[in-house]
Write a protein that holds these residues in place. Structure first.
Motif, PDB file in Angstrom:
ATOM      1  N   GLY A 152       0.767  -1.311   0.190  1.00  0.00           N
ATOM      2  CA  GLY A 152      -0.162  -0.030  -0.139  1.00  0.00           C
ATOM      3  C   GLY A 152       0.713   0.993  -0.126  1.00  0.00           C
ATOM      4  O   GLY A 152       0.426   2.243   0.260  1.00  0.00           O
ATOM      5  N   VAL A 153       1.997   1.269  -0.295  1.00  0.00           N
ATOM      6  CA  VAL A 153       2.891   2.290  -0.582  1.00  0.00           C
ATOM      7  C   VAL A 153       2.735   2.933  -1.832  1.00  0.00           C
ATOM      8  O   VAL A 153       3.156   2.268  -2.798  1.00  0.00           O
ATOM      9  CB  VAL A 153       4.400   2.101  -0.200  1.00  0.00           C
ATOM     10  CG1 VAL A 153       5.088   3.191  -0.474  1.00  0.00           C
ATOM     11  CG2 VAL A 153       4.501   1.467   1.329  1.00  0.00           C
ATOM     12  N   SER A 187       9.885   2.843   6.386  1.00  0.00           N
ATOM     13  CA  SER A 187       9.145   2.732   7.857  1.00  0.00           C
ATOM     14  C   SER A 187       7.746   1.975   7.960  1.00  0.00           C
ATOM     15  O   SER A 187       7.264   1.723   8.924  1.00  0.00           O
ATOM     16  CB  SER A 187       9.337   4.011   8.675  1.00  0.00           C
ATOM     17  OG  SER A 187       8.447   4.960   8.101  1.00  0.00           O
ATOM     18  N   GLN A 188       7.251   2.269   6.619  1.00  0.00           N
ATOM     19  CA  GLN A 188       5.815   1.913   6.514  1.00  0.00           C
ATOM     20  C   GLN A 188       5.649   0.207   6.431  1.00  0.00           C
ATOM     21  O   GLN A 188       4.524  -0.522   6.435  1.00  0.00           O
ATOM     22  CB  GLN A 188       5.249   2.235   5.318  1.00  0.00           C
ATOM     23  CG  GLN A 188       5.008   3.797   5.203  1.00  0.00           C
ATOM     24  CD  GLN A 188       4.354   4.500   3.994  1.00  0.00           C
ATOM     25  OE1 GLN A 188       3.308   4.137   3.684  1.00  0.00           O
ATOM     26  NE2 GLN A 188       5.093   5.672   3.691  1.00  0.00           N
ATOM     27  N   SER A 189       6.631  -0.485   6.245  1.00  0.00           N
ATOM     28  CA  SER A 189       6.674  -1.847   5.930  1.00  0.00           C
ATOM     29  C   SER A 189       7.759  -2.507   6.096  1.00  0.00           C
ATOM     30  O   SER A 189       9.061  -2.190   5.409  1.00  0.00           O
ATOM     31  CB  SER A 189       6.008  -2.219   4.630  1.00  0.00           C
ATOM     32  OG  SER A 189       6.223  -3.617   4.201  1.00  0.00           O
ATOM     33  N   ALA A 190       8.043  -3.657   7.147  1.00  0.00           N
ATOM     34  CA  ALA A 190       9.089  -4.403   7.384  1.00  0.00           C
ATOM     35  C   ALA A 190       9.481  -5.099   6.040  1.00  0.00           C
ATOM     36  O   ALA A 190      10.645  -5.459   5.568  1.00  0.00           O
ATOM     37  CB  ALA A 190       8.962  -5.258   8.549  1.00  0.00           C
ATOM     38  N   CYS A 191       8.373  -5.669   5.344  1.00  0.00           N
ATOM     39  CA  CYS A 191       8.621  -6.281   4.355  1.00  0.00           C
ATOM     40  C   CYS A 191       9.413  -5.900   3.143  1.00  0.00           C
ATOM     41  O   CYS A 191      10.198  -6.061   2.621  1.00  0.00           O
ATOM     42  CB  CYS A 191       7.245  -7.005   3.724  1.00  0.00           C
ATOM     43  SG  CYS A 191       7.211  -8.096   2.403  1.00  0.00           S
ATOM     44  N   LEU A 192       8.730  -4.391   2.831  1.00  0.00           N
ATOM     45  CA  LEU A 192       9.256  -3.554   1.691  1.00  0.00           C
ATOM     46  C   LEU A 192      10.718  -3.358   1.973  1.00  0.00           C
ATOM     47  O   LEU A 192      11.769  -3.205   1.263  1.00  0.00           O
ATOM     48  CB  LEU A 192       8.395  -2.295   1.673  1.00  0.00           C
ATOM     49  CG  LEU A 192       9.000  -1.357   0.686  1.00  0.00           C
ATOM     50  CD1 LEU A 192       8.896  -1.846  -0.728  1.00  0.00           C
ATOM     51  CD2 LEU A 192       8.179  -0.083   0.657  1.00  0.00           C
ATOM     52  N   ARG A 193      11.183  -2.871   3.393  1.00  0.00           N
ATOM     53  CA  ARG A 193      12.351  -2.682   3.851  1.00  0.00           C
ATOM     54  C   ARG A 193      13.373  -3.692   3.669  1.00  0.00           C
ATOM     55  O   ARG A 193      14.582  -3.723   3.290  1.00  0.00           O
ATOM     56  CB  ARG A 193      12.483  -2.311   5.492  1.00  0.00           C
ATOM     57  CG  ARG A 193      13.853  -1.982   5.917  1.00  0.00           C
ATOM     58  CD  ARG A 193      13.822  -1.687   7.375  1.00  0.00           C
ATOM     59  NE  ARG A 193      13.226  -0.471   7.721  1.00  0.00           N
ATOM     60  CZ  ARG A 193      13.625   0.855   7.494  1.00  0.00           C
ATOM     61  NH1 ARG A 193      14.987   0.653   6.973  1.00  0.00           N
ATOM     62  NH2 ARG A 193      12.828   1.869   7.850  1.00  0.00           N
TER      63      ARG A 193
END
Length: 92
Positions: free
Chosen positions: A47-48, A77-83
């Motif tokens: 959802g980013v 910072s919005q998603s650990a998976c994305l990071r």
């Protein structure tokens, strides 16, 4: 695989060396395309959708400005998976 830092004129290289260079560049391009496509799917999936987030995440790390780094940190910072996916891309 050795790191190629400079290629002189084609006449100086054997046919095998030219083919090896072409294959390495070609394969790296295709691998990075897959990595970037996957990172973008993850970005959308979590959802980013902030304006410019796609291009910041896909931008080569060596060309990021300080402002870009700050914006990327907000996005990540919005998603650990994305990071995790972004960090894996950076390692490649």
């Amino acid at each position: 695989m050795s790191n190629i830092t400079q290629v002189s004129r084609e006449e100086d290289l054997t046919a095998d060396e030219v083919e090896g260079i072409f294959n390495w560049v070609s394969n790296r391009f295709h691998v990075m395309k897959l990595v970037n496509d996957t990172l973008n799917k993850i970005r959308r999936g979590v959802g980013v959708t902030a304006k410019g987030s796609k291009y910041l995440l896909l931008k080569n790390n060596q060309y990021l400005t300080g402002t870009d780094q700050e914006q990327i940190e907000k996005i990540l910072s919005q998603s650990a998976c994305l990071r995790f996916a972004y960090e894996m891309k950076q390692e490649f």
